[in-house]
Design a protein around this motif. Structure first.
Motif, short mmCIF file in Angstrom:
data_model
loop_
_atom_site.label_atom_id
_atom_site.label_comp_id
_atom_site.label_asym_id
_atom_site.label_seq_id
_atom_site.Cartn_x
_atom_site.Cartn_y
_atom_site.Cartn_z
N LEU A 94 0.04 -14.00 29.10
CA LEU A 94 -0.43 -12.70 29.57
C LEU A 94 0.61 -11.64 29.22
O LEU A 94 1.81 -11.94 29.19
CB LEU A 94 -0.62 -12.72 31.07
CG LEU A 94 -1.85 -13.44 31.60
CD1 LEU A 94 -1.84 -13.43 33.12
CD2 LEU A 94 -3.12 -12.81 31.07
N TYR A 114 -8.58 -14.58 33.17
CA TYR A 114 -7.85 -14.18 31.96
C TYR A 114 -8.33 -14.97 30.74
O TYR A 114 -7.59 -15.13 29.78
CB TYR A 114 -6.35 -14.39 32.14
CG TYR A 114 -5.81 -13.68 33.37
CD1 TYR A 114 -5.71 -12.28 33.38
CD2 TYR A 114 -5.42 -14.37 34.48
CE1 TYR A 114 -5.23 -11.63 34.49
CE2 TYR A 114 -4.94 -13.73 35.60
CZ TYR A 114 -4.84 -12.35 35.59
OH TYR A 114 -4.37 -11.70 36.70
N ASN A 148 -6.65 -19.61 34.41
CA ASN A 148 -6.13 -19.24 35.74
C ASN A 148 -6.49 -20.28 36.79
O ASN A 148 -6.28 -20.06 37.97
CB ASN A 148 -6.69 -17.86 36.13
CG ASN A 148 -5.91 -17.26 37.27
OD1 ASN A 148 -4.69 -17.39 37.32
ND2 ASN A 148 -6.60 -16.62 38.19
#
Lengths: 1066, 374
Positions: free
Chosen positions: B17, B47, B54
Motif C-alpha cells: 500500500l 485494497y 486485507n
C-alpha cells in the motif's frame, strides 16, 4: 530592523505575566480573609436571631412591664387594692413535674413533644388582707416562655462540643429556633417598611403622598399627607375623612398662614402649590385654632399624629414635622426623582424573633393583667369573703404560656390592639440537610402578598449589595420577595436613644423648639433627624457627622449607630433603631487601609479578636444609608484617595447557601439560584458522605465540610446510549454496587398507648409451633425491637384495647382477655423495600400516656428515575444504569461513576461547573482540596449584571406581538408556554390551544398564494389578494393565522429561508 | 500505443500500500481537534485493487501475534498484546471485569451490632472485602442448594470495644475463617426437640467435613486478602458479632465479585516528529509535554534538537499540538493492533492467572458457539 525587534521583546516579556496577574484583581496587600472566621466566631451564623432574642429577654421585657400602662393593676372597686410589678426575669428552661422543677434539655423536648420553655418570674408588690397591707413577693411565675436554642437563657449557651454531644445536641447546629410541642420552629425574619420615617410615594391613583407609620409601645398609627385636586389633605385613621392640611396646622396652633409657608420653605414654587390649600381653608372660614378644633370635632376623635413627642400640649414640634413632610412632598411633586424608593433596603427594617415575641408578649401580658383585674373585681364584689384575698393568685400564667405556644406553633400572630393579623410567621426548621436548616434561619419573608404580580420589589436592588444575597431566592411566585441575609450581615437591635440625643445637642445641634419657622430651612444649615425625630438643625453637617463617626469608632457610642448626611434633602440622619441591616467594612484613610499586616498577624497568633478591630476603629459597621456616604473599594489595590472603606472579602455578598457553589461567578445567575432551591433531593442521610474536593471558603466557615451532604463523582461529559437525553444521567452499576449514592431514608411512626390499652407479649400460636408471620419482629414486651427487618403489615406494637366502658375499667382491676380487642400498630410500607426498625423510643406525653416512637430506616441505592444534582443547579434523573464493562474508560483506565450529557452545558451556561470538574480533577490528582470561592480568581465577562436582570424578569413579558399572553390582562398576563402547550396537546384539548394562541391572541387575515406558498397582500384597487411573487391574484386565498406566525415567516424570509404554505381545502 | 489496463501501473508497487494508506490502515492519528481514522478496515477486499489482501488469516495471526509482559507485580500486570484486533482485546477486558468468578461475601448473619454503622451498610461493606480464595476450587451455589464445604466459606467477626478503650477499628483481619461451617444455630430448631437430643444442632450451613481437612485448603487458611481494611469504627462499649458466608459469583451480578479493580487497555502511542524541531522550539516542546515524552539531543555546534524519547508514556493529551502550527511538526498516532493491557487484581487470583482464565472463558464461549452452529 531594530524597531520590530524591540517590539518583539516587549511583547514576549509580559506574556507569561499578563495571563494571570494583569487580569487578576490586584491581590490586597493584606489578606483580610482571616477576619471572616473571626467575625463568625463572635457572631455565629444566626446571631441576628440570638441577639434579638437576648435583647428581648434582658431589656425589652423589663421595658414592657415598666411601661406606664402595664406596671400596675388597680382594682376599680377599691383603688387601694393594687398590684405592682417590680421586676421581671426569665430563668433557664425547666419543667415542673409533680411540683418539682427540673432543668429541661432540648433533645428531651424534641423526643417527648414538649415545649422548650423557661419560667418567667416577676417580683410584685401587692396588697392583701383586711386591713390592707402591702407585701412584696419575689419569684412569682407568670408564664412559661419558649426559649430560643443557644440564646443566653438556653442550657446550651456557652457549652463546648463535648458537653453538647452529651446532651444529644449537634455541636454544629446553630440554634436560633424554638422547640414547641416537639417540633422545631423558626421565626422567619420579617421585612417591613421603616417605621417612624417619612416615605414619599405615589399611591394607586398616581397621587404623591407622604406617609409616616408611627410606632411606639403604646400606639401605632399611620399618617398620610396626600395631594388631591391640587389641595393637600391629611389622612389619619382617627378621622373619617381627609382633613385639609391647613386646618390641622391651625388646630395645632399655627394660625398664621405665613408661618406655614415659611415652615415649608420660602421657595415661591412651594407656596404656589400650597395656595389652593390655604384658599380652601379660608373658604371654610377657619382662621383660629378654636375654629379649627371645632371643625375637627365633627370629623371625630382626637388629633394625635406623627411620632414627634408632645410636651405639655406644645404642638410646635408637630407643626415642624408636618412642615417637613409637606416640604418633602412638594419637592417630590416638583421633581419626581425625589420620590422614595420603597424597595430600597435603607427604607426597610427587618423584624426578628425578639421583636416579634415582644410584640406578642406585651399583648398577652396586657390580656393577663386585665383578666387579673376582672377576677379581682369579681372577687371583691362577692360579699362574703371568708379568706383574705391574695391578688397574686389572680395572675394566671396560662394566658401568656398558651398564647406564646399557640402563636409559635401555628405561626399566626394576632395582636388585636394593632389590628395585626399575620400568618405564616413560623416555619418548621427544614432538616433535609444542614445547609437547608442554616438557610432557613437567614431567610427573610416579605410583608407583601406573594401572589402580587409586581416586578418592583422582586428586582435585585443595588442597595442589597453585601446585605442580602443576590442569588438566594426561590423560584416562582415568591421570587425576589423572599430573600436571604448575606454572610456578614448584622441586624441591629434597638439602642437607648436619650444619651445619643443629648450628645447631638452637645455637638452643636440647635434645638428645633428654639427655631422659628423661617430659620428651619435656612440655606446654610441641615436638619438633624434622629430615628425619624427632628432634633433641630446644624450649620456644619459634615463636621457634625464626622464628629459622631469619630465617637462611634472610638466606641463612645454604639457601633451600630448610623450617621448619614443626605445632601439632597439637606438632612443628617442618625439612626439607632433596631432592624437595620448593616455590615462590617475596613476603614480606609484616603484609600489606605487601616488594617496592616501586623494586625492580621496578631489575629492569626490569637493575640487579637474581631472585636479588637472594632474597638480600635479599624473596622466599622455601616448600614445601607450610611453606605451612601462611603466610597467602598472592592480590593485594597483599587482604592484611591477618595476611598473611605474597603470590603473585607468580596464573596461575603453571597449568603450561606450561595457560598457553597464553587465558581458561582462563572455561572449564569439563575443557575446559582436554582441550585439553592435544589437542596430537596432524596438524600436524607447519605451512607458515605464526602467533603467536596473543591471547597469554597464559605463551606469551611459554615462547617459544611464537617457534615458532608454529597459525594464526589467521577464524571464523564459525553453523550452515551441515548438514555441521557433531557439531562438524564447514565450511572455505572459497579459504582452503585460499591456504595455510590446510597442513602438512608428515615420515617417516623408513633403511637400512643391510651389508659385503656395494653401491650402484650406475642402469643405462640399452638398450631405450627411458630409465631404469626407478622409477629416475628416483636420483642417480649410486645414492641418491635430495633434492628429487625420489617415487612409491610408487620406488627410493630402488639396492642389491645379494652372494649368495655370507662367505669368498668376503673372498677375491675384486671379485665378478662375477652374484654380486649386486638388493635395492633402495623407497618405500612411498599412491597420490595427492605425497611428496618432503627430506633424505638418510649416516653410519656403530657397526658401521662405512654408514647412509642419508631424510626423506620430504609437504605436505598439509586435506581432509574432518581434525581441527582451537582452544585450548579444541574439536576438530572438517572436514565439508565449500565454495567461497568459497557462503560467507557480513559487512557489511564479510569471508569466514570456517571455520564452526563454535554447538551446540558450550552444553554445553561454553567461554566463554573466545568471549572469545578477541572478543579476537582486537579484536586484528586495532587491530593489536596482546592478552593473555588466566588470572585477568587479573575472571571471573564462583565455582563453578569444583565443576566441577573434577566432572571428576575418582570412577569408581564410582552413580546413584540403579545402572542403568548393570556388575554385577561395584557400587562400581567402569563405565558402559555411550551410546557403548557404540551400539556394541552397531551390532554387532547387542541381547540383550547387554537383558542389561546389564535383567537384570543392575535388573529390575522393573511393572503396566501396557493401556487408558490408565499404570503401575498390585499390589493385594494383590485379588491383581491395579490401575490407579488407570481405577479397575479389568481391563486391567492385568504386564511387566518396568528400574527406572530406571519411575522415569523417574514423574518425567516429576511434570513433567506423560504417557508412555503401548502393549502388544502378542509 | 499498447493498451494498458488501468490497474496495471508499473510505478505502483504490487502487494504494497502507498504509505498514507498503510498509515491509515495501521494507525489512528490524533489531531488537535479529534482523532482521525478511528475505525479499522475489516473488509478483506478493501485494497484488492492494489493487490493487497486485507483478510485476517489464522496463520499470519499466529505468526504475528505476540504477548510481551512489561511489568508484573503481585497484583498488577502490564503486558503488550501485539497483532490483535480491538474487538478481541476488548472481549478479554469485558470477561475480566464481569465474567471471571471470585468468592465474595454474600450473606451476613448479624447476631449483634451496636456500632453506629447500620446493619445493611455493614453488610455492604463486608461484601466488598476481597477474599483470598481460589474460586476454581469452589462451585456456584444454585437456587435450592444448601451451603456445603464446596460452595461456601464462612467467616466470623466478633469485635468488642471495652468501656475504657476509647475508639477501636474493626479491621478485615479480624474476620476469622470457620472451616467447620456456621456456628450460629438456626432459631426454629425447637419444633421437635425431643426426637434426637444428641443430634448436632442445626446451623446455617451443612458441611460434610471440615474445610481445612481438604487438601487444597489444609496448607493455606482462607482469609481476606488485605487485613487492614476498616470495616467499622467502634466506640466505647460497642460490639459487632456476626457471621458471613462467601459464595462464588461473577462481577456482572455485583461488582464485589469482580476479580479486578479494573482492567483496561490502550493502544500504543506513536509520536513522530515530521519536521526537525530545534533550539528554542525544541525546548518549548519538551516543556509542553506533561509526561516528558520528548528529550533534547545535542547535534553539535551548540545546536539542539528534540527527539521522541518515551513515546510509550504519551497519554495523548494533545497538549503538544494544541497551539497553532505545532500539528505540522508533531504527529501523534496510535498503533491499531498493539494494545498495552493492564490488569489490576483485587487479590483472589494473581493477575497473570486472571488473564489465562479469561482466555479460557473466551475459548469456552467460542466452543459453545461452534457447538451450536454445527
Amino acid at each position: 530592523m531594530a524597531v520590530p525587534d524591540e517590539d518583539d521583546t516587549s511583547k514576549r516579556i509580559p506574556s507569561p505575566v499578563s495571563m494571570k496577574s494583569l487580569a487578576a484583581p490586584v491581590k490586597s496587600a493584606v489578606d483580610k480573609y482571616q477576619l471572616l472566621p473571626e467575625f463568625l466566631k463572635v457572631r455565629g451564623l444566626v446571631k441576628q436571631h440570638l441577639d434579638s432574642f437576648n435583647y428581648f429577654i434582658n431589656c425589652e421585657i423589663k421595658k414592657i412591664i415598666h411601661a406606664k400602662d402595664n406596671e400596675r393593676i388597680v382594682s376599680d372597686i377599691n383603688p387601694k387594692i393594687y398590684l405592682k410589678f417590680l421586676d421581671i426575669y426569665v430563668e433557664s428552661p425547666s419543667v415542673e413535674e409533680d411540683h418539682i422543677r427540673e432543668p429541661l434539655i432540648p433533645q428531651r423536648c424534641r423526643l417527648s413533644d414538649t415545649t422548650y420553655a423557661a419560667p418567667v418570674k416577676v417580683d410584685i408588690e401587692y396588697t392583701r388582707g383586711n386591713p390592707i397591707q402591702t407585701e412584696i413577693k419575689k419569684g412569682h411565675v407568670i408564664a412559661n416562655m419558649p426559649i430560643m436554642l443557644r440564646s443566653r437563657r438556653c442550657v446550651l449557651y456557652g457549652m463546648d462540643d463535648d458537653e453538647l454531644a452529651r446532651l444529644g445536641e449537634c455541636p454544629l447546629d446553630p440554634g436560633g429556633y424554638f422547640i414547641v410541642k416537639g417540633t422545631e420552629k423558626v421565626l422567619m425574619i420579617q421585612e417591613q417598611l421603616s417605621k417612624n420615617r417619612i416615605i414619599i410615594d405615589t399611591d394607586k391613583k398616581g397621587r404623591v403622598s407622604a406617609s409616616v407609620t408611627s410606632s411606639t409601645h403604646e400606639r401605632k398609627s399611620k399618617t398620610v399627607i396626600v395631594m388631591e385636586k391640587e389641595r393637600i389633605y391629611l389622612q389619619l385613621n382617627q378621622f373619617t375623612k381627609l382633613i385639609p392640611i391647613m386646618v390641622i396646622m391651625k388646630a395645632m396652633g399655627m394660625e398664621s398662614d405665613q408661618e406655614v409657608v415659611q415652615m415649608v420653605g420660602r421657595d415661591p414654587r412651594y407656596s404656589g402649590l400650597l395656595l389652593p390649600s390655604i384658599q380652601e381653608c379660608a373658604s371654610e372660614r377657619i382662621y383660629t385654632q378654636y375654629q379649627a378644633l371645632e371643625f375637627l370635632e365633627k370629623k371625630v376623635v382626637k388629633s394625635r399624629f406623627t411620632n414627634q413627642k408632645v410636651h405639655q400640649g406644645d404642638f410646635y414640634p408637630k407643626c415642624i414635622y408636618v412642615g417637613v413632610m409637606l416640604r418633602r412632598m412638594l419637592e417630590a411633586i416638583l421633581n419626581a426623582d425625589t420620590i422614595d424608593d420603597k424597595d430600597y433596603v435603607g427604607n426597610k427594617r427587618l423584624e426578628l424573633s425578639g421583636q416579634l415575641i415582644s410584640l406578642l408578649f406585651e399583648d398577652l401580658f396586657k390580656t393577663m393583667s386585665s383578666a387579673a383585674k376582672k377576677s379581682i373585681d369579681e372577687a371583691l364584689t362577692k360579699a362574703s369573703r371568708s379568706s383574705s384575698m391574695d391578688i397574686s393568685l389572680h395572675l394566671k400564667k396560662d394566658w401568656i404560656t398558651h398564647g406564646l405556644e399557640r402563636a409559635i406553633s401555628t405561626g399566626n400572630w394576632d395582636v388585636k390592639r394593632f389590628k395585626m393579623n399575620r400568618k405564616g410567621m413560623t416555619q418548621v426548621v427544614s432538616r433535609l440537610s444542614f445547609i437547608a436548616a442554616l438557610g432557613h434561619m437567614t431567610r427573610i419573608q416579605p410583608q407583601f402578598e406573594k401572589s402580587r404580580k409586581v416586578s418592583g420589589p422582586r428586582a435585585l436592588q443595588p442597595s442589597q449589595w453585601g446585605m442580602l444575597c443576590p442569588c438566594d431566592t426561590p423560584e416562582g411566585e415568591a421570587c425576589g420577595l423572599v430573600k436571604n441575609l448575606a454572610l456578614m450581615t448584622h441586624v441591629t437591635t434597638d439602642e437607648e436613644e436619650s444619651p445619643l440625643i443629648t450628645l447631638c445637642y452637645s455637638l452643636g445641634v440647635e434645638d428645633m423648639s428654639l427655631l422659628s419657622a423661617e430659620e428651619l430651612h435656612s440655606v446654610n444649615s441641615y436638619l438633624v433627624m434622629f430615628n425619624g425625630l427632628i432634633l433641630g438643625k446644624h450649620r456644619l453637617p459634615q463636621r457634625f457627622a464626622n464628629g459622631m463617626r469619630k465617637l462611634r469608632r472610638a466606641g463612645k457610642i454604639g457601633e451600630f449607630v448610623s450617621v448619614f448626611v443626605n445632601e439632597k434633602q439637606r438632612c443628617v440622619y442618625l439612626a439607632s433603631d433596631g432592624g437595620r441591616v448593616c455590615r462590617p467594612l475596613v476603614i480606609a484613610d484616603k484609600g489606605v487601609s487601616r488594617i496592616k499586616e501586623h494586625h492580621m498577624k496578631e489575629l492569626r497568633d490569637g493575640a487579637r479578636v474581631f472585636d479588637d478591630f472594632l474597638r480600635e476603629g479599624l473596622i466599622e459597621y455601616l448600614d445601607v444609608n450610611e453606605e451612601n456616604n462611603a466610597l467602598i473599594a472592592l480590593y485594597e489595590g483599587e482604592a484611591d484617595s477618595k476611598t473611605t472603606h474597603i470590603e473585607i472579602e468580596p464573596f461575603t455578598i453571597l449568603g450561606v447557601c450561595a457560598g457553597l457553589i464553587p465558581y458561582p461567578h462563572h455561572n449564569q445567575s439563575p443557575r446559582n439560584t436554582y441550585q439553592l432551591c435544589r437542596m430537596d433531593t432524596l438524600l436524607y442521610l447519605l451512607v458515605y458522605p464526602q467533603r467536596p474536593l473543591l471547597t469554597t471558603k464559605s463551606i469551611e466557615l459554615v462547617g459544611y465540610d464537617k457534615l458532608g451532604a454529597g459525594q464526589n463523582a467521577t464524571v464523564a461529559v459525553m453523550s452515551y446510549s441515548g438514555y441521557d437525553i433531557e439531562d438524564a444521567i447514565v450511572m455505572n452499576k459497579s459504582s452503585l454496587d460499591r456504595g455510590f449514592g446510597r442513602c438512608i431514608v428515615m420515617k417516623k411512626v408513633s403511637a400512643v398507648k391510651q389508659a385503656y390499652d395494653r401491650i402484650i407479649m406475642p402469643k405462640m400460636s399452638s398450631g405450627k409451633g411458630g409465631l404469626d408471620s407478622h409477629m416475628q419482629i416483636l420483642d417480649t414486651d410486645g414492641i418491635a425491637s430495633p434492628g429487625e427487618i420489617v415487612r409491610p403489615l408487620d406488627i410493630l406494637i402488639n396492642k389491645q384495647s379494652a372494649t368495655v366502658s370507662r367505669d368498668q375499667l376503673i372498677s375491675h382491676k384486671v379485665l378478662p382477655d375477652s374484654a380486649y380487642k386486638f388493635t395492633p400498630v402495623k407497618h405500612k410500607g411498599t412491597e420490595g423495600e427492605t425497611t428496618v426498625v432503627d430506633r424505638v423510643a418510649l416516653f410519656t406525653d403530657k397526658d401521662q400516656n405512654m408514647v412509642i416512637k419508631f424510626m423506620i430506616r430504609h437504605t436505598r441505592r439509586p435506581e432509574v428515575g432518581d434525581k441527582f444534582s451537582s452544585r450548579h443547579g444541574q439536576k438530572g434523573v438517572c436514565g439508565t444504569i449500565v454495567q461497568q464493562e459497557d462503560f467507557p474508560f480513559s487512557e489511564r483506565g479510569i471508569c466514570p461513576d456517571l455520564i452526563m450529557n454535554p447538551h446540558g452545558f450550552p444553554s445553561r451556561m454553567t461554566i463554573g461547573k466545568m471549572i469545578e470538574l477541572l478543579g476537582g480533577k486537579a484536586g484528586v490528582s495532587c491530593g489536596r482540596f482546592h478552593y473555588g470561592s466566588a470572585f477568587g480568581e479573575p472571571s471573564g465577562h462583565a455582563d453578569r449584571v444583565e443576566v441577573i436582570r434577566y432572571h428576575r424578569v418582570s412577569s408581564p413579558s410582552v413580546y413584540i406581538h403579545g402572542t403568548y399572553l393570556l388575554p385577561k390582562a395584557k400587562t400581567y398576563g402569563l405565558r402559555l408556554g411550551e410546557m403548557e402547550r404540551d400539556c394541552l396537546i397531551a390532554y387532547g384539548a387542541s381547540m383550547l390551544i387554537f383558542e389561546r394562541l389564535m383567537i384570543s391572541s392575535d388573529p390575522f387575515k393573511a393572503q396566501v398564494c396557493r401556487k408558490c406558498g408565499l404570503l401575498g397582500y390585499y390589493h385594494h384597487s383590485l379588491k383581491t389578494g395579490f401575490c407579488s411573487m407570481c405577479k397575479s391574484g389568481e391563486n391567492v386565498s385568504t386564511m387566518k393565522l396568528p400574527y406572530a406566525c406571519k411575522l415569523l415567516f417574514q423574518e425567516l424570509q429576511a434570513m433567506n429561508i423560504v417557508p412555503r404554505l401548502q393549502l388544502t381545502e378542509h | 500505443m499498447p493498451r494498458l489496463s488501468a490497474l496495471d501501473m508499473p510505478d505502483v508497487p504490487k502487494a504494497q500500500l502507498p504509505p498514507h494508506l498503510e498509515q491509515q490502515r495501521t494507525r489512528v492519528s490524533c489531531k488537535s481537534d479529534a482523532p482521525l481514522h478511528t475505525e479499522g478496515i475489516q473488509y478483506s477486499g478493501a485494497y484488492a485493487s492494489m493487490g493487497v489482501d486485507n483478510s485476517l488469516r489464522l496463520d499470519s495471526f499466529s505468526k504475528n501475534f505476540r504477548v510481551e509482559v512489561v511489568r508484573l507485580t503481585e497484583d498488577e500486570i502490564e503486558f503488550d498484546m501485539i497483532g490483535i484486533d480491538a474487538s478481541l482485546a476488548n472481549a478479554f477486558r469485558r470477561i475480566l471485569i464481569a465474567e471471571l468468578p471470585t468468592m465474595a461475601i454474600e450473606k451476613v448473619l448479624i447476631a449483634n451490632n451496636t456500632s453506629v454503622v447500620q446493619d445493611e451498610v455493614l453488610a455492604q461493606r463486608l461484601g466488598l472485602i476481597p477474599i483470598e480464595a481460589d474460586p476454581r476450587l469452589f462451585e456456584y451455589v444454585s437456587e435450592n442448594d444448601t451451603a456445603h464445604e464446596k460452595n461456601t466459606i464462612v467467616f466470623k467477626l466478633d469485635v468488642r470495644c471495652k468501656k475504657d478503650d476509647g475508639r477501636i477499628k474493626a479491621k478485615s483481619s479480624e474476620l476469622k475463617w470457620l472451616p467447620g461451617g456456621s456456628e450460629l444455630q438456626m432459631a426454629s430448631t425447637n419444633s421437635n426437640p425431643s426426637t434426637n437430643p444428641n443430634a448436632k444442632p442445626k446451623t446455617y450451613t451443612s458441611f460434610n467435613c471440615r474445610q481445612d481437612s481438604l487438601p487444597e485448603f489444609s496448607h493455606k487458611p482462607l482469609r481476606p486478602k488485605y487485613g487492614d481494611i476498616t470495616i467499622a469504627v467502634l466506640g466505647a462499649g460497642q460490639a459487632i458479632d456476626l457471621e458471613v458466608h462467601a459464595v462464588k459469583g461473577v462481577g456482572r451480578t455485583h461488582a464485589k465479585w469482580s476479580p479486578v479493580a479494573t482492567a483496561w487497555y490502550r493502544m500504543l502511542p506513536e509520536v513522530v516528529l515530521t519536521q526537525e524541531v530545534e533550539d528554542g522550539k525544541a525546548e518549548e516542546l519538551v516543556s509542553k509535554c506533561p509526561v516528558n515524552v520528548f528529550d533534547i539531543e545535542d547535534i553539535g555546534e551548540g545546536r539542539k534538537k528534540a527527539v521522541v524519547a518515551r513515546p510509550r508514556a504519551c497519554t495523548l493529551c494533545r497538549e503538544c499540538i494544541r497551539e497553532k502550527h505545532w500539528e505540522e511538526c508533531v504527529d501523534l498516532r496510535r498503533v491499531r493492533d498493539h494494545f498495552i493491557f493492564t490488569i489490576e487484581s483485587t487479590g483472589a487470583l494473581p493477575p497473570e492467572v486472571l488473564f489465562t482464565e479469561a482466555v479460557k472463558i473466551l475459548e469456552q464461549k467460542c466452543e459453545r458457539i461452534i457447538a451450536e452452529l454445527s
